[in-house]
Design an enzyme around this catalytic site. Structure first.
Site, PDB file in Angstrom:
ATOM      1  N   ASP A  31      -2.814 -18.929   0.589  1.00 36.30           N
ATOM      2  CA  ASP A  31      -4.022 -19.750   0.723  1.00 36.30           C
ATOM      3  C   ASP A  31      -4.045 -20.909  -0.279  1.00 36.30           C
ATOM      4  O   ASP A  31      -5.025 -21.100  -1.005  1.00 36.30           O
ATOM      5  CB  ASP A  31      -5.281 -18.894   0.530  1.00 36.30           C
ATOM      6  CG  ASP A  31      -5.297 -17.655   1.400  1.00 36.30           C
ATOM      7  OD1 ASP A  31      -4.846 -17.750   2.549  1.00 36.30           O
ATOM      8  OD2 ASP A  31      -5.758 -16.595   0.921  1.00 36.30           O
ATOM      9  N   GLU A  43     -10.913 -20.358  10.187  1.00 33.15           N
ATOM     10  CA  GLU A  43     -11.222 -20.148   8.774  1.00 33.15           C
ATOM     11  C   GLU A  43     -10.487 -21.193   7.937  1.00 33.15           C
ATOM     12  O   GLU A  43      -9.859 -22.103   8.461  1.00 33.15           O
ATOM     13  CB  GLU A  43     -10.803 -18.732   8.356  1.00 33.15           C
ATOM     14  CG  GLU A  43      -9.331 -18.434   8.589  1.00 33.15           C
ATOM     15  CD  GLU A  43      -8.977 -16.962   8.432  1.00 33.15           C
ATOM     16  OE1 GLU A  43      -9.902 -16.139   8.281  1.00 33.15           O
ATOM     17  OE2 GLU A  43      -7.780 -16.637   8.478  1.00 33.15           O
TER      18      GLU A  43
END
Length: 499
Positions: free
Chosen positions: A15, A178
């Site tokens: 991420d 997301e």
């Protein structure tokens, strides 16, 4: 063994979010149940990165004591605004939702957190509107579960929501939209997101609009990035962030995995950070050549100084709660053991290479402990020193198997765990991602194997979750003294010979 494309930050560093200030790039990644939280990296070329510490480096900033495996800190965003660095992330373990901190110098200290308790979801982004209003775009949660990508204006000082959340863009139809990042580039606001799930269907998509709140027009050549359904040594590519260089060119960072072994294949290092060039055509970004380190640098890290390396972490507690430095070495203590828990008191560093070796010299005359390769509390391979016995013990779910044991003299024992390539034909179900070999090193330097384990049993596909392997030391009762610890890693098998 063919060396696949190398990540710019190897090992469990998922991420990624990046920002450039001057000629320096700063990047943060997820840390989940491990403390300290939110590893911080810096670079001047987007290819060579060095860890510069952690953003959430103090217990007052981070509580993951109640985090399950792959719980805790997820998907941070780092930005620079009005002379300050800002970082926002979600802590799923302490009930406070978003954590917002700032610093004038990214090397710290970072501020105490402001909590955004009305911003309920994950993967928060930071963007400032033309009038200076802070907009937080995130993957919202509702009473019935995920609520899609939403946005709220937030008070920067108090964390209070200034608006009700509004739905923005929900992607191109992939599951789990997301990881949003919002950018003002020219006349448009661009919304970059991840969708498809973080497994094989992962992808990066993008849309644009004239307002930061939409409506957003999807890019006609979405997905911007995906490896689903293609032959590539890197899979699960997604969750990205764009950055502009000083010369005006653009690049992107994203995560992916390097699976190996028989179908469905297994990845053991977690989601790693990769980077690529970005070009713009007709107002839309396109992925160019990947940025790949040109050499396979052999990494060697030793635990031999008065302070722990920045790479060292522990699950659910800070390493300093377990390790204390003395003239004899690092003392690892099992504080307040819970007999109902299968969690070891562990501290270590990420396995960052396809081939790796960890060696520790330990004295367990006052306790039980040793060396371990760990995916989570239920999936690990340990070398356990208990009195005059040393055992190689595999933990796979609820199963515990002693693979081998021997008698040793009390005092210092040299333990070693190796991750080495598996041998076999790709069509054989017996072919794992690697072999984990555990044993002892004698006074003559010779290695005595006590046990080996197919690496799939310490992989994400078996354990589940979002993390990767760590190598480190542990204690289950009393205390042990670690005289030294040495990690050696490379993507070339010759660095860590098979046995």
């Amino acid at each position: 063994m063919t060396v696949p494309p190398r990540p710019v930050v190897p090992g469990f560093h998922p991420d990624p979010s990046v920002v450039r200030v001057g000629n320096t790039y700063w990047m943060v990644v997820s840390s989940f149940e491990y403390a300290p939280g939110v590893p911080l990296f810096r670079s001047t070329d987007l290819v060579t990165w060095q860890q510069a510490g952690h953003v959430l480096a103090r217990p007052s900033q981070l509580d993951v004591s109640a985090a399950p495996g792959s719980g805790g800190i997820t998907a941070p965003t780092i930005r620079f605004h009005d002379g300050r660095f800002w970082m926002i992330t979600t802590n799923l373990a302490d009930g406070g939702w978003q954590v917002l901190v700032h610093a004038e110098d990214p090397l710290g200290p970072w501020s105490e957190p402001v909590r955004l308790t009305e911003v309920r979801g994950i993967d928060p982004d930071l963007a400032w509107d033309d009038d200076g209003t802070l907009l937080v775009t995130y993957a919202g949660f509702g009473a019935g579960g995920p609520a899609g990508l939403v946005q709220q204006a937030v008070d920067l000082e108090t964390g209070a929501a200034l608006t009700e959340r509004r739905h923005v863009w929900q992607g191109t139809g992939g599951r789990f939209p997301e990881g949003p990042h919002l950018y003002r580039i020219g006349e448009y606001w661009y919304l970059l997101i991840a969708e498809g799930g973080t497994e094989r269907g992962h992808a990066v998509t993008i849309a644009r609009g004239t307002s930061p709140s939409g409506p957003f027009e999807p890019c006609p050549h979405n997905p911007l990035l995906t490896h689903r359904g293609i032959e590539s040594p890197v899979q699960n590519t997604g969750h990205s962030d764009l950055v502009q260089r000083p010369d005006g060119s653009w690049a992107i960072v994203f995560h992916g995995v390097r699976p190996r072994g028989a179908s469905p294949q297994f990845h053991v290092l977690g989601r790693e950070t990769f980077a690529a060039e970005v070009t713009w055509e007709d107002g839309w970004p396109r992925i160019g050549a990947w940025l790949v380190p040109t050499t396979d640098a052999v990494e060697v890290e030793e635990l031999d100084g008065p302070a722990l390396p920045d790479s060292w972490v522990s699950p659910r507690r800070f390493p300093e709660e377990l390790l204390t430095r003395s003239d004899a070495g690092w003392r690892v203590s099992a504080a307040d053991p819970d007999p109902a828990s299968d969690e070891l008191f562990f501290a270590g560093r990420r396995q960052e290479h396809l081939v790796a070796r960890a060696r520790a010299v330990v004295d367990a005359s006052e306790g039980v402990g040793g060396l371990s390769v760990r995916m989570d509390a239920r999936h690990h391979l340990d070398l356990e020193v208990d009195g005059d016995r040393v055992r190689a013990v595999a933990h796979v779910g609820v199963l515990r198997q002693v693979l081998g044991e021997t008698t040793v003299a009390t005092g210092d024992v040299v333990l070693e765990i190796r991750a080495v390539p598996d041998e076999g034909h790709f069509s054989s179900t017996a072919l794992g991602p690697d072999q984990l070999v555990a044993g002892l090193v004698g006074g003559d330097g010779g290695f005595t194997e006590l046990g080996r384990l197919d690496g799939r049993y310490v992989s994400t596909e078996v354990a589940g979750g979002m993390t990767g392997r760590l190598l480190g030391v542990w204690c289950s009762s009393g205390a042990i003294v670690v005289r030294s610890f040495r990690y050696t890693g490379s993507d070339e098998p010759a660095v860590v010979p098979a046995v």
